[in-house]
Design a protein around this motif. Structure first.
Motif, PDB file in Angstrom:
ATOM      1  N   THR A  41       0.981  -1.168   0.012  1.00  0.00           N
ATOM      2  CA  THR A  41      -0.133  -0.113  -0.005  1.00  0.00           C
ATOM      3  C   THR A  41       0.990   1.241   0.066  1.00  0.00           C
ATOM      4  OG1 THR A  41      -1.638  -1.074   1.266  1.00  0.00           O
ATOM      5  CG2 THR A  41      -1.711   1.322   1.242  1.00  0.00           C
ATOM      6  N   VAL A  42       0.542   2.130  -0.902  1.00  0.00           N
ATOM      7  CA  VAL A  42       1.379   3.387  -1.183  1.00  0.00           C
ATOM      8  C   VAL A  42       0.324   4.625  -0.919  1.00  0.00           C
ATOM      9  CG1 VAL A  42       2.771   4.772  -2.563  1.00  0.00           C
ATOM     10  CG2 VAL A  42       3.153   2.473  -2.378  1.00  0.00           C
ATOM     11  N   GLN A  43       0.436   5.229  -0.213  1.00  0.00           N
ATOM     12  CA  GLN A  43      -0.564   6.610   0.062  1.00  0.00           C
ATOM     13  C   GLN A  43       0.175   8.124  -0.143  1.00  0.00           C
ATOM     14  OE1 GLN A  43      -3.557   6.338   0.166  1.00  0.00           O
ATOM     15  NE2 GLN A  43      -4.217   4.192   1.111  1.00  0.00           N
ATOM     16  N   GLU A  44       0.215   8.685  -1.211  1.00  0.00           N
ATOM     17  CA  GLU A  44       0.887   9.723  -1.629  1.00  0.00           C
ATOM     18  C   GLU A  44      -0.326  10.943  -1.581  1.00  0.00           C
ATOM     19  OE1 GLU A  44       4.721   8.233  -4.180  1.00  0.00           O
ATOM     20  OE2 GLU A  44       2.743   9.024  -5.316  1.00  0.00           O
ATOM     21  N   GLU A 112      -6.239   6.790  -7.501  1.00  0.00           N
ATOM     22  CA  GLU A 112      -6.918   6.843  -6.282  1.00  0.00           C
ATOM     23  C   GLU A 112      -7.420   5.518  -5.912  1.00  0.00           C
ATOM     24  OE1 GLU A 112      -8.911  10.880  -6.338  1.00  0.00           O
ATOM     25  OE2 GLU A 112      -7.465  11.823  -6.050  1.00  0.00           O
ATOM     26  N   ASN A 113      -7.216   5.386  -4.658  1.00  0.00           N
ATOM     27  CA  ASN A 113      -8.172   4.083  -4.107  1.00  0.00           C
ATOM     28  C   ASN A 113      -7.763   2.801  -4.946  1.00  0.00           C
ATOM     29  OD1 ASN A 113      -9.090   5.718  -1.943  1.00  0.00           O
ATOM     30  ND2 ASN A 113     -10.699   6.257  -3.504  1.00  0.00           N
ATOM     31  N   ASP A 115      -6.908  -0.750  -6.168  1.00  0.00           N
ATOM     32  CA  ASP A 115      -7.004  -2.032  -5.519  1.00  0.00           C
ATOM     33  C   ASP A 115      -6.772  -3.059  -6.515  1.00  0.00           C
ATOM     34  OD1 ASP A 115      -7.018  -4.352  -4.062  1.00  0.00           O
ATOM     35  OD2 ASP A 115      -9.223  -3.912  -3.268  1.00  0.00           O
ATOM     36  N   LYS A 156      -1.965  -1.035  -4.041  1.00  0.00           N
ATOM     37  CA  LYS A 156      -3.224  -0.676  -3.088  1.00  0.00           C
ATOM     38  C   LYS A 156      -2.693   0.909  -2.978  1.00  0.00           C
ATOM     39  CE  LYS A 156      -4.921  -4.821  -1.206  1.00  0.00           C
ATOM     40  NZ  LYS A 156      -6.094  -4.967  -2.155  1.00  0.00           N
ATOM     41  N   GLY A 157      -3.773   1.722  -2.708  1.00  0.00           N
ATOM     42  CA  GLY A 157      -3.547   3.220  -2.376  1.00  0.00           C
ATOM     43  C   GLY A 157      -3.843   4.164  -3.387  1.00  0.00           C
ATOM     44  N   SER A 158      -2.998   5.411  -3.117  1.00  0.00           N
ATOM     45  CA  SER A 158      -3.247   6.575  -4.112  1.00  0.00           C
ATOM     46  C   SER A 158      -1.750   6.939  -4.254  1.00  0.00           C
ATOM     47  CB  SER A 158      -4.022   7.746  -3.332  1.00  0.00           C
ATOM     48  OG  SER A 158      -5.443   7.214  -3.251  1.00  0.00           O
ATOM     49  N   GLN A 159      -1.611   7.007  -5.726  1.00  0.00           N
ATOM     50  CA  GLN A 159      -0.253   7.408  -6.048  1.00  0.00           C
ATOM     51  C   GLN A 159      -0.351   8.229  -7.330  1.00  0.00           C
ATOM     52  OE1 GLN A 159       0.812   3.435  -7.098  1.00  0.00           O
ATOM     53  NE2 GLN A 159      -0.436   2.668  -5.283  1.00  0.00           N
TER      54      GLN A 159
END
Length: 194
Positions: A41-44, A112-113, A115, A156-159
């Motif tokens: 999971t990467v959240q930027e 964004e989001n 998966d 997963k996540g927002s990048q």
């Protein structure tokens, strides 16, 4: 009995064993099946979208502006230029894709989001191909014009993925999560102008 023992330890048996071990090792390297059970999971944050906190109550009032009354400086924040929803191809994939123009005039593709499944050698591609549902859409993205924006940072996540300065975003219409090793799309989004 001695003949069987010699057959099992002879040069041909050892050669077969070496080839089998090498084949299994190559298969594990090539397919990397353990990635199907590993999530990253990467959240930027979106570049340039940092909110400015309100000044404390004891802060001095701002200096008067040189702007004429009733006029303000133009907004300089990020602007969504195009967007789309990811659909599944070879692997179940969901999330939103945005093509964002930043205040400095550069562009980023923002997932964004996201998966999707993890996999070997996944890339984010900006392409001119149409997005097709089902198996018909798995292999179309390398048929025409495409730009690799780099390795997928996490499944997963927002990048964010920066577009090279010489890339005109109006030449492209879709984004694919592309498995470069097997030339197949895990999922893709058709970009619609905002």
């Amino acid at each position: 009995m001695g003949r069987v023992r010699r057959a099992l330890t002879g040069p041909s048996a050892i050669a077969v064993l070496v080839v089998a071990v090498a084949g299994v090792g190559f298969g594990l390297y090539w397919f990397q099946p353990w990635k199907l059970w590993q999530d990253e999971t990467v959240q930027e944050a979106l570049p340039g979208a940092v909110s400015t906190p309100a000044p404390p109550a004891s802060a001095p009032a701002p200096a008067p502006s040189d702007e004429p009354s009733g006029q303000s400086a133009p907004a300089t924040g990020p602007h969504t230029w195009a967007s789309g929803e990811l659909i599944s191809h070879e692997h179940a994939t969901s999330g939103t894709v945005k093509l964002v123009r930043l205040a400095d005039g550069s562009h980023v593709v923002r997932l964004e989001n996201l998966d999707t499944s993890n996999g070997p050698d996944l890339r984010v591609w900006l392409t001119d191909a149409p997005v097709r549902r089902g198996r018909a859409g798995w292999h179309v993205f390398d048929d025409g014009k495409h730009v690799s924006l780099g390795r997928l940072k996490g499944n997963k996540g927002s990048q964010n993925y920066a577009l090279p300065a010489d890339v005109d975003p109006s030449d492209y219409r879709s984004v694919s999560i592309w498995c470069d090793r097997f030339d197949v799309s895990f999922g893709a989004a058709e970009l619609t102008r905002a």
